[in-house]
Design a protein around this motif. Structure first.
Motif, PDB file in Angstrom:
ATOM      1  N   LEU A  72     -51.533   5.505 -28.316  1.00  0.00           N
ATOM      2  CA  LEU A  72     -50.442   6.307 -27.765  1.00  0.00           C
ATOM      3  C   LEU A  72     -50.572   7.795 -28.082  1.00  0.00           C
ATOM      4  CD1 LEU A  72     -47.123   4.307 -28.076  1.00  0.00           C
ATOM      5  CD2 LEU A  72     -48.373   4.969 -26.025  1.00  0.00           C
TER       6      LEU A  72
ATOM      7  N   ASP B  54     -47.722  17.488 -33.954  1.00  0.00           N
ATOM      8  CA  ASP B  54     -48.941  16.908 -33.402  1.00  0.00           C
ATOM      9  C   ASP B  54     -49.716  16.147 -34.466  1.00  0.00           C
ATOM     10  OD1 ASP B  54     -52.105  17.767 -32.365  1.00  0.00           O
ATOM     11  OD2 ASP B  54     -50.711  16.692 -31.087  1.00  0.00           O
ATOM     12  N   ALA B  55     -49.812  16.733 -35.636  1.00  0.00           N
ATOM     13  CA  ALA B  55     -50.557  16.067 -36.706  1.00  0.00           C
ATOM     14  C   ALA B  55     -49.887  14.757 -37.087  1.00  0.00           C
ATOM     15  CB  ALA B  55     -50.656  16.983 -37.909  1.00  0.00           C
ATOM     16  N   GLY B  56     -48.576  14.729 -37.044  1.00  0.00           N
ATOM     17  CA  GLY B  56     -47.863  13.497 -37.354  1.00  0.00           C
ATOM     18  C   GLY B  56     -48.219  12.368 -36.418  1.00  0.00           C
ATOM     19  N   LEU B  57     -48.575  12.722 -35.222  1.00  0.00           N
ATOM     20  CA  LEU B  57     -48.867  11.691 -34.234  1.00  0.00           C
ATOM     21  C   LEU B  57     -50.141  10.929 -34.563  1.00  0.00           C
ATOM     22  CD1 LEU B  57     -47.907  13.548 -30.971  1.00  0.00           C
ATOM     23  CD2 LEU B  57     -46.497  12.230 -32.518  1.00  0.00           C
ATOM     24  N   ASP B  58     -50.989  11.505 -35.388  1.00  0.00           N
ATOM     25  CA  ASP B  58     -52.207  10.797 -35.763  1.00  0.00           C
ATOM     26  C   ASP B  58     -51.893   9.508 -36.505  1.00  0.00           C
ATOM     27  OD1 ASP B  58     -53.923  13.875 -36.436  1.00  0.00           O
ATOM     28  OD2 ASP B  58     -53.776  12.704 -34.612  1.00  0.00           O
ATOM     29  N   ASP B  59     -50.720   9.429 -37.087  1.00  0.00           N
ATOM     30  CA  ASP B  59     -50.326   8.212 -37.779  1.00  0.00           C
ATOM     31  C   ASP B  59     -49.767   7.167 -36.824  1.00  0.00           C
ATOM     32  OD1 ASP B  59     -50.030   8.698 -41.078  1.00  0.00           O
ATOM     33  OD2 ASP B  59     -50.334  10.426 -39.823  1.00  0.00           O
ATOM     34  N   ALA B  60     -49.576   7.560 -35.606  1.00  0.00           N
ATOM     35  CA  ALA B  60     -49.063   6.601 -34.625  1.00  0.00           C
ATOM     36  C   ALA B  60     -50.192   5.694 -34.164  1.00  0.00           C
ATOM     37  CB  ALA B  60     -48.475   7.359 -33.434  1.00  0.00           C
ATOM     38  N   ALA B  61     -49.812   4.700 -33.408  1.00  0.00           N
ATOM     39  CA  ALA B  61     -50.820   3.851 -32.782  1.00  0.00           C
ATOM     40  C   ALA B  61     -51.787   4.749 -32.013  1.00  0.00           C
ATOM     41  CB  ALA B  61     -50.143   2.863 -31.840  1.00  0.00           C
TER      42      ALA B  61
ATOM     43  N   HIS C 235     -54.891  21.462 -39.315  1.00  0.00           N
ATOM     44  CA  HIS C 235     -54.692  20.184 -38.653  1.00  0.00           C
ATOM     45  C   HIS C 235     -55.683  19.166 -39.222  1.00  0.00           C
ATOM     46  CE1 HIS C 235     -54.211  17.175 -35.594  1.00  0.00           C
ATOM     47  NE2 HIS C 235     -53.271  17.888 -35.007  1.00  0.00           N
TER      48      HIS C 235
ATOM     49  N   ALA D  38     -44.907   5.001 -33.777  1.00  0.00           N
ATOM     50  CA  ALA D  38     -45.526   5.610 -34.948  1.00  0.00           C
ATOM     51  C   ALA D  38     -44.909   5.039 -36.217  1.00  0.00           C
ATOM     52  CB  ALA D  38     -45.331   7.127 -34.907  1.00  0.00           C
TER      53      ALA D  38
ATOM     54  N   ARG E 212     -52.838  10.058 -27.608  1.00  0.00           N
ATOM     55  CA  ARG E 212     -53.297  10.905 -26.506  1.00  0.00           C
ATOM     56  C   ARG E 212     -52.212  11.000 -25.431  1.00  0.00           C
ATOM     57  NH1 ARG E 212     -56.552  10.306 -21.825  1.00  0.00           N
ATOM     58  NH2 ARG E 212     -57.516  12.319 -21.334  1.00  0.00           N
ATOM     59  N   CYS E 213     -51.534   9.920 -25.204  1.00  0.00           N
ATOM     60  CA  CYS E 213     -50.454   9.890 -24.216  1.00  0.00           C
ATOM     61  C   CYS E 213     -49.360  10.889 -24.587  1.00  0.00           C
ATOM     62  CB  CYS E 213     -49.894   8.471 -24.141  1.00  0.00           C
ATOM     63  SG  CYS E 213     -48.616   8.248 -22.917  1.00  0.00           S
ATOM     64  N   ILE E 214     -48.987  10.898 -25.844  1.00  0.00           N
ATOM     65  CA  ILE E 214     -47.932  11.796 -26.301  1.00  0.00           C
ATOM     66  C   ILE E 214     -48.353  13.258 -26.135  1.00  0.00           C
ATOM     67  CG2 ILE E 214     -46.605  12.530 -28.325  1.00  0.00           C
ATOM     68  CD1 ILE E 214     -46.916   9.592 -29.331  1.00  0.00           C
TER      69      ILE E 214
ATOM     70  N   ILE F  28     -41.217  14.175 -36.623  1.00  0.00           N
ATOM     71  CA  ILE F  28     -41.780  14.692 -35.373  1.00  0.00           C
ATOM     72  C   ILE F  28     -40.676  15.209 -34.462  1.00  0.00           C
ATOM     73  CG2 ILE F  28     -43.048  14.037 -33.295  1.00  0.00           C
ATOM     74  CD1 ILE F  28     -44.496  11.925 -35.076  1.00  0.00           C
TER      75      ILE F  28
ATOM     76  N   LEU G  67     -42.347   8.840 -40.077  1.00  0.00           N
ATOM     77  CA  LEU G  67     -42.722  10.122 -39.476  1.00  0.00           C
ATOM     78  C   LEU G  67     -41.980  10.419 -38.182  1.00  0.00           C
ATOM     79  CD1 LEU G  67     -46.548  10.673 -39.949  1.00  0.00           C
ATOM     80  CD2 LEU G  67     -44.643  11.941 -40.936  1.00  0.00           C
TER      81      LEU G  67
END
Lengths: 136, 136, 136, 136
Positions: free
Chosen positions: B50, B40-47, D10, A46, B52-54, A54, A50
């Motif tokens: 990944l 969870d929202a932070g993960l939207d900035d990830a690739a 979210h 990520a 969904r995997c997280i 997280i 962030l």
């Protein structure tokens, strides 16, 4: 001590907790640990700014989920211990809030999280105070 | 029902669970929820590949952490319920393994997670079988 | 797979998760399992009529603590899985409520728990419905 | 802040987390709290000598379930915080072990729990030491 020894010693029904259940209990523990590591490692991909946010949020969520029930159970004879738990939880809330503040302008959920963290930090510090004046 | 009504009704020591403790319990719940959403929202900035995997890994970790203790407690009269829990856990393990497989070549921790998930899925399905042949 | 293999494979900093941390992670898992068994076994000394109630309440608390965050994360592609989790949670709520009803006249906290369980059962069944009409 | 405000903010899919899901998330939180209180209150009917043991075991299980993942995530910049968590966990392990020791002769699961607690206390203290020599 192997992990699965303990459940098999349950006094109620010796022999009734048979092998598939024991394997499932053991596999659940192993799998939970693997999942936690997997989730965390994925976050390295990520945005670097962030990733720390997280992780702190996950830690803080867990600390809160532990501290709330412990306070609800309030083992009266252990005021010092409850106080230490509340103070540790407050420290995590403070750390999470400070990190979330850095992303609050861009991420509304970080702003809300920082707000909730500060409220919880404050509530936990007051709870700790109400449990006794002197610190361990 | 407001959340903090319940702890205040504890019979052991009416009046002893005073306001700071009640506020801390309530704030812990609110904060935990905010942290989970924030993470969870932070993960939207990830690739994207990944994210969904997280999420599946976090869900699977929680399901495992719930199912293991429930099986250890084994409320004997509720074999159908335990079976349903074990089967739900197995489904989550299966979904997480399938997603992790997609990243296994690039991410060693995904490969290990998929492996642990498949072992846990299998163990949970066997546990479910051992709890009774017919469906829930 | 040994439990402590996974954290040590974390890609971020190979070698940095040294032996004391790994032992603590492993010991935490083992200790948590032992504590859960110990707590449960102790309940056998309680009034027999309440032991089942206590176990169901612990199971139900865990299921709720798992299902809430999973719904908050809402892995959109897995509506069937979320539905199954919500339905399993509803079943646990129903079982806990039915048991608590039997003690509601003598124990006010059982009456409150049954009430919360029925509200949660209903909310989870509605959530499951909103996630899709057909079965898992 | 109301608890259910956060999930509805979210960013990924505004409006998609509709009312039934929000009610389920809220009800799960309320229900978990009620269940924890209910379980604990039920223990008052148990043999008085075991009630404290059961509560400490539940607290200790939760602390371990929180501390293990936090150490696995190892938010490197917060060594002081991880150390405080590990030390708090060690204190809970110590308290649980001391109480379990009192019942070890009559209850084999208490003896095993005390053993696991002492191992975990030791591992956590070593982990805390490895995270830095000075206090939090």
């Amino acid at each position: 001590m192997r992990a699965h020894q303990t459940p098999s010693r349950h006094p109620q029904a010796p022999g009734s907790l048979d092998a598939p259940l024991l394997r499932a209990i053991e596999a659940c523990h192993t799998c939970a640990e693997a999942c936690i590591t997997c989730a965390d490692a994925g976050l390295d991909d990520a945005a670097a700014s962030l990733a720390r946010c997280i992780r702190l949020a996950l830690d803080c969520a867990d600390a809160c989920a532990t501290t709330g029930p412990a306070l609800a159970r309030r083992t009266a004879a252990n005021a010092a211990l409850l106080r230490q738990m509340a103070e540790t939880c407050a420290e995590l809330c403070q750390a999470c809030a400070a990190e979330c503040d850095r992303h609050a302008l861009e991420h509304e959920e970080c702003r809300l999280c920082a707000e909730a963290c500060r409220a919880c930090e404050s509530a936990c510090r007051e709870a700790a105070m109400s449990l006794g004046a002197t610190g361990p």
